[in-house]
Structures are given as structure tokens and as C-alpha cells.
Design an enzyme around this catalytic site. Structure first.
Site, PDB file in Angstrom:
ATOM      1  N   TYR A 172       0.835  -1.211   0.000  1.00 10.17           N
ATOM      2  CA  TYR A 172       0.000   0.000   0.000  1.00 10.17           C
ATOM      3  C   TYR A 172       0.864   1.253   0.000  1.00 10.17           C
ATOM      4  O   TYR A 172       0.597   2.207  -0.721  1.00 10.17           O
ATOM      5  CB  TYR A 172      -0.916  -0.003   1.229  1.00 10.17           C
ATOM      6  N   PHE A 201      -6.223  20.126 -25.112  1.00  6.50           N
ATOM      7  CA  PHE A 201      -6.952  18.903 -25.441  1.00  6.50           C
ATOM      8  C   PHE A 201      -8.330  19.003 -24.777  1.00  6.50           C
ATOM      9  O   PHE A 201      -8.510  19.743 -23.822  1.00  6.50           O
ATOM     10  CB  PHE A 201      -6.177  17.671 -24.950  1.00  6.50           C
ATOM     11  N   ASP A 202      -9.327  18.228 -25.276  1.00  7.36           N
ATOM     12  CA  ASP A 202     -10.694  18.471 -24.788  1.00  7.36           C
ATOM     13  C   ASP A 202     -10.905  18.179 -23.299  1.00  7.36           C
ATOM     14  O   ASP A 202     -11.668  18.877 -22.641  1.00  7.36           O
ATOM     15  CB  ASP A 202     -11.765  17.810 -25.670  1.00  7.36           C
ATOM     16  N   ASP A 220       1.757  19.618 -21.206  1.00  4.57           N
ATOM     17  CA  ASP A 220       0.981  18.382 -21.338  1.00  4.57           C
ATOM     18  C   ASP A 220       1.849  17.458 -22.186  1.00  4.57           C
ATOM     19  O   ASP A 220       2.023  17.669 -23.379  1.00  4.57           O
ATOM     20  CB  ASP A 220      -0.364  18.676 -22.013  1.00  4.57           C
ATOM     21  N   ALA A 252       1.764  14.204 -23.011  1.00  3.20           N
ATOM     22  CA  ALA A 252       1.224  12.899 -23.442  1.00  3.20           C
ATOM     23  C   ALA A 252       2.049  12.250 -24.554  1.00  3.20           C
ATOM     24  O   ALA A 252       2.268  11.050 -24.555  1.00  3.20           O
ATOM     25  CB  ALA A 252      -0.229  13.054 -23.873  1.00  3.20           C
ATOM     26  N   LYS A 297      -0.335   7.084 -23.660  1.00  2.00           N
ATOM     27  CA  LYS A 297       0.205   7.357 -24.997  1.00  2.00           C
ATOM     28  C   LYS A 297       1.694   6.982 -24.980  1.00  2.00           C
ATOM     29  O   LYS A 297       2.026   5.820 -25.139  1.00  2.00           O
ATOM     30  CB  LYS A 297      -0.005   8.830 -25.373  1.00  2.00           C
ATOM     31  N   HIS A 328     -20.062  13.898 -28.493  1.00  2.00           N
ATOM     32  CA  HIS A 328     -19.579  12.879 -29.436  1.00  2.00           C
ATOM     33  C   HIS A 328     -19.598  11.457 -28.893  1.00  2.00           C
ATOM     34  O   HIS A 328     -19.672  10.518 -29.658  1.00  2.00           O
ATOM     35  CB  HIS A 328     -18.173  13.238 -29.947  1.00  2.00           C
TER      36      HIS A 328
HETATM   37  N1  F0G Z   1      -3.771  15.431 -23.072  1.00  2.00           N
HETATM   38  C1  F0G Z   1      -3.730  15.030 -24.345  1.00  2.00           C
HETATM   39  C2  F0G Z   1      -2.903  15.785 -25.333  1.00  2.00           C
HETATM   40  C3  F0G Z   1      -4.487  13.912 -24.761  1.00  2.00           C
HETATM   41  O1  F0G Z   1      -4.447  13.536 -26.042  1.00  2.00           O
HETATM   42  C4  F0G Z   1      -5.264  13.216 -23.806  1.00  2.00           C
HETATM   43  C5  F0G Z   1      -6.061  12.051 -24.193  1.00  2.00           C
HETATM   44  C6  F0G Z   1      -5.253  13.672 -22.482  1.00  2.00           C
HETATM   45  C7  F0G Z   1      -4.491  14.776 -22.140  1.00  2.00           C
HETATM   46  C8  F0G Z   1      -6.054  12.995 -21.401  1.00  2.00           C
HETATM   47  O2  F0G Z   1      -5.442  11.818 -21.012  1.00  2.00           O
HETATM   48  O3  F0G Z   1      -7.076  10.028 -21.601  1.00  2.00           O
HETATM   49  O4  F0G Z   1      -5.216   9.614 -19.992  1.00  2.00           O
HETATM   50  O5  F0G Z   1      -7.115  11.035 -19.332  1.00  2.00           O
HETATM   51  N2  F0G Z   1      -6.284  11.740 -25.382  1.00  2.00           N
HETATM   52  C9  F0G Z   1      -6.989  10.565 -25.891  1.00  2.00           C
HETATM   53  C10 F0G Z   1      -7.124  10.674 -27.387  1.00  2.00           C
HETATM   54  C11 F0G Z   1      -8.253  10.236 -25.197  1.00  2.00           C
HETATM   55  O6  F0G Z   1      -7.823   9.827 -27.974  1.00  2.00           O
HETATM   56  O7  F0G Z   1      -6.524  11.563 -28.000  1.00  2.00           O
HETATM   57  P1  F0G Z   1      -6.263  10.559 -20.459  1.00  2.00           P
END
Ligand code: F0G
Length: 459
Positions: free
Chosen positions: A72, A124-125, A215, A217, A258, A450
Site C-alpha cells: 500500500y 486537449f478536450d 501536457d 502525453a 500514450k 460525441h
Molecule cells: N492530453 C492530451 C494531449 C491527450 O491527447 C489526452 C487524451 C489527455 C491529455 C487525457 O489523457 O485520456 O489519460 O485522461 N487523449 C486521448 C485521445 C483520449 O484519444 O486523444 P487521459
């Protein structure tokens, strides 16, 4: 001598993929309300919905799962994970979370307040949603060349530095709590951000006394594209470039789904000890104890190993070559794709592909459905369905600036012949494009449309 770039691995475990007839696909599509998010994965032949959490782990990562320490507190796996992240990213305080958006929620929960603005090259969204959830405004400041989908400029993911400087100069103290930079720029076409632009962002942030965050990713793909495209970078090592990307920033947010080549996980990393302490307190309440943060010890192992594998040059060379292979074949045959190809995905320009349709005919959705029906390939609409706004008076859906269809390529998953089938199927559709019907939205939820909206072909 030029050599064929090969997949730098061999296949050890295989998984069957969904073979369906056109009639089965038609029925699945109808049942799913013409929304590919609602189609069961077993009915998909080649799944290009996302590159997130869909990568194939290596034998070392699978071995790491067995070594995972599930204590833990203070698990061995945490320290291995922490030391790897410190070494690669250069930050001191490493906070594991279950995925990228959890890191966003922690940072913006602590630092964003109603009325504030958070600029980015492009949010990102989920980042945007977490900022708006706090009542703050997410402001995109892309460079002008990113608007032109055919422009071949090498760093269309860059931040518009003149605009960033202007926005920071014109806003009062405390109105901008942080600046974000997304590498690579997923929402705009997966384009990279140059080191020069990252340095420029840091300089502006420092001058205005505002902390900058990245960010991260797709940080490894960004580093490789810097090596290939930025003057003076071609002889430097990928880990050196990768680390330099974060130099001068206060921290980063990472979705390890990613460029961690893991199926789940992420982290928040920073040099700000006070912020890290606040973040750990939130973490205990929402994710878990600070040495596991919502992950199993085995997940931490898989990420620590994946983060090293993703920086290996033969892997990145293959990765970027396979994306370019798909993009260049389509482009050379006259299919409208966003140029130049980035790291993780190829984006079809659905508005030009289906030029017989109006943007209100939802060309991105129409093309996504047609591609599934024709060949069982699942892609993702990034256009009016995802980003269009509802007019408050008419209640009509207003078109987004572009209607794209993203073909995201999972890491180490599909072979070249499978990519050849994708190319072949898209060329067939393109030759017969005028028969692809318009789509109408039949029902939509109040948020994140979407994922669950339902559609029907217009008659
Ligand atoms: N930032 C970027 C640039 C991303 O592309 C994503 C996720 C996230 C943050 C959020 O990360 O999914 O681990 O919570 N992108 C995916 C996509 C969902 O299909 O582009 P997460």
C-alpha cells in the site's frame, strides 16, 4: 544506402480481430445510432479510434507486471517509477495518477479559479473541460499556419508567442494562473512543437511571473520530430532532446496511455514543493496514497519500462515512418489529409473529401460511418459533432472550424499489411465519395456530445 524501416520487434502474442460482413456492420451501425463509440470492439476490424491505452506492451513490460510490488505504501515499484520519471523529465516531485485527466483535475482544481484564463497552444478536450469545470476560460493560441491544413510548415503545433505575450501583458495580476503547452498538439493535427518555441514560451512566462506547464502525453514523438525537423538537432540524442523540452517549465501532466506505452496511468510532476504538497493532499482524497495514486504497483512498473522503450530511436523511427507511410500514400493519391503528418495519427479533411456535403451535413460523421461500413475500420470524428456549438436562439448545431476524421495509430499493434488495407479502403471510398450520404443528429446529450449522440443518414 536507404534501408527499409522495419517494425523493431517480433510478435509473441496475438489477438483475433473482428471479421464481419457488410450486413453485420450495417446492423451494428444502426444499433449504435451511427456513433462509432457505441459499436462493440469485437465488430471492428482495425481500430483507429485512439492511440490512448491501446498500445502493445513489450515482454519486459509483461515481466514488470510480475515484479509489481503491491504494498500500500512505499512500494518498490513506486520508487522505480519515480526515479525513471525524474531522470527523463527532470522534475523532483512525482505524483502518480490513474490517467492524464486526473492530473488535469488536480492542477486546475488547485490553481484555476472562476474568471481566470489559461492559455495554451491548443488545449486537449479533457484539459479544456477541467478548466471550464473550475469556471475558468481555456484559451487556444495556435500559430496562424496551423489554420491552413495543407501548409507543410514543420512545427504547426507551436504556441503563438506574440499572442501569448500580448495576452499576458494585457491581463491583470493573478488573472492567468498558469500557461499550458501540449506536445504534440493533438487537437490541431498531432503537429510537434519546436524547442525554440518551448524556450520562447518559458521566456515569456518568466518575464510575466506565470508558471508554465507541459501536457507531455506524446513527449517522445515530439522529441523525435524535433530531431528530424529542427535545425541543429539532428545529431543530438532523443533523451537529451526529450529532457530539454521541459527545461524552464514548472512541471508537466502526463497521460502514460500514450508515450508511456501503458494501458492505464499517468502522473503529475513538478519542481514546486508547495504545489506538490497540496497535490498529494488532494491525491489521498481522490486517487490514493501518494506512492500509488490510483494505480496498481504493476502499472507503475509497466509505465517505468514503457517510458524508456518509447525513447529508443529504432522504435521512434518506425513509429513516425508508419504514420508518414499512411499519410503520404493517401496524400499522393489525392486524398485530402492534414499536412505534414505528425506522430500519432493521420487526419482526413472530411470537408474536402466530401465536398458534395455542406458542413451542416456532418461530413466528419458521414465519413467515419462510411469507413466503418465499407471496411470495418473505426476512426474518430474531430469536427462539428465534437466541437460544434449549439446556437442559443435557433437551437441549430453551428459547424466547427474544421471537420476532420482522425485515424489514430495504436503503438506497436498493427502491421504494414493492415495499414495497406486501411489505405486501400480509403482510396476505394474516395473514388466513390459522392455516394456517401449526409448525416443528421437525431439525439444529443447536454455535454461531451460525441460519445453518446445518435445520428441517422439523411434521406
Ligand atoms: N492530453 C492530451 C494531449 C491527450 O491527447 C489526452 C487524451 C489527455 C491529455 C487525457 O489523457 O485520456 O489519460 O485522461 N487523449 C486521448 C485521445 C483520449 O484519444 O486523444 P487521459
Amino acid at each position: 544506402m536507404s534501408r527499409t524501416i522495419i517494425e523493431p520487434f517480433r510478435i509473441k502474442v496475438v489477438e483475433p480481430i473482428g471479421q464481419t460482413s457488410r450486413e453485420e456492420r450495417r446492423a451494428a451501425l444502426e444499433k449504435a445510432g451511427y456513433n462509432l463509440f457505441m459499436v462493440p470492439a469485437e465488430k471492428i476490424l482495425i481500430d483507429l479510434l485512439t492511440d490512448s491505452g491501446t498500445g502493445a506492451m513489450s515482454s519486459e513490460q509483461w515481466a514488470g507486471l510480475s515484479r509489481g510490488d503491491e504494498s500500500y505504501a512505499g512500494a518498490r515499484s513506486f520508487y522505480r517509477f519515480r526515479d525513471t520519471v525524474r531522470e527523463i523529465f527532470g522534475f523532483q516531485h512525482i505524483i502518480p495518477v490513474h490517467q492524464g485527466r486526473a492530473a488535469e483535475k488536480i492542477l486546475f482544481g488547485l490553481r484555476a479559479k472562476p474568471g481566470q484564463t489559461i492559455p495554451s497552444n491548443t488545449h486537449f478536450d479533457t484539459t479544456r473541460a477541467n478548466i471550464e469545470w473550475r469556471g475558468a476560460t481555456a484559451l487556444d493560441l495556435p500559430v496562424p499556419e496551423a489554420e491552413n491544413l495543407s501548409d507543410e510548415a514543420p512545427f504547426k503545433g507551436n504556441m503563438n508567442l506574440a499572442e501569448l505575450d500580448r495576452v499576458l501583458s494585457e491581463t491583470g495580476e493573478g488573472e492567468i494562473p498558469v500557461v499550458m503547452t501540449t506536445i504534440t498538439n493533438n487537437s490541431l493535427g498531432g503537429h510537434p512543437v519546436s524547442l525554440e518555441n518551448l524556450r520562447g514560451t518559458v521566456e515569456i512566462c518568466e518575464r510575466h511571473g506565470v508558471p508554465g506547464f507541459v501536457d507531455a502525453a506524446r513527449f517522445a514523438e515530439n522529441a523525435y520530430l524535433v530531431k528530424r525537423r529542427e535545425p541543429g538537432q539532428s545529431t543530438r540524442s532523443i533523451p537529451t532532446i526529450a529532457r530539454e523540452q521541459f527545461s524552464g517549465f514548472r512541471g508537466c501532466l502526463m497521460s502514460a496511455k500514450k508515450d508511456g506505452i501503458a494501458n492505464i496511468g499517468g502522473f503529475f510532476a513538478t519542481d514546486d514543493a508547495d504545489l506538490a504538497e497540496e497535490a498529494r493532499q488532494v491525491l489521498v482524497v481522490t486517487e490514493g496514497f501518494p506512492t500509488y495514486g490510483g494505480l496498481a504497483g504493476r502499472d507503475l512498473e509497466a509505465i517505468a519500462i514503457g517510458l524508456r522503450e518509447v525513447l529508443e530511436e529504432p522504435y521512434l523511427e518506425y513509429r513516425i515512418a508508419s504514420t508518414a507511410y499512411l499519410a503520404d500514400h493517401l496524400h499522393n493519391e489525392g486524398v485530402p489529409v492534414v499536412r505534414p503528418a505528425g506522430g500519432h495519427a493521420v487526419y482526413l479533411d472530411a470537408r474536402r473529401f466530401l465536398s458534395h456535403l455542406d458542413p451542416t451535413d456532418l461530413p466528419g460523421q458521414a465519413l467515419t460511418c462510411a469507413l466503418y461500413l465499407h471496411a470495418g475500420i473505426r476512426a474518430c470524428e474531430i469536427g462539428t459533432v465534437m466541437f460544434g456549438t449549439i446556437d442559443s436562439e435557433s437551437g441549430e448545431l453551428e459547424p466547427a472550424p474544421h471537420d476532420l476524421v482522425r485515424l489514430a495509430i495504436p503503438r506497436r499493434v498493427y502491421t504494414q499489411s493492415q495499414m495497406d488495407l486501411v489505405i486501400e479502403s480509403i482510396l476505394e471510398l474516395h473514388a466513390d465519395r459522392e455516394r456517401i450520404p449526409a448525416m443528421r443528429m437525431a439525439w444529443s446529450p447536454s455535454a461531451l456530445r460525441h460519445f453518446t449522440a445518435r445520428f441517422e443518414p439523411a434521406t
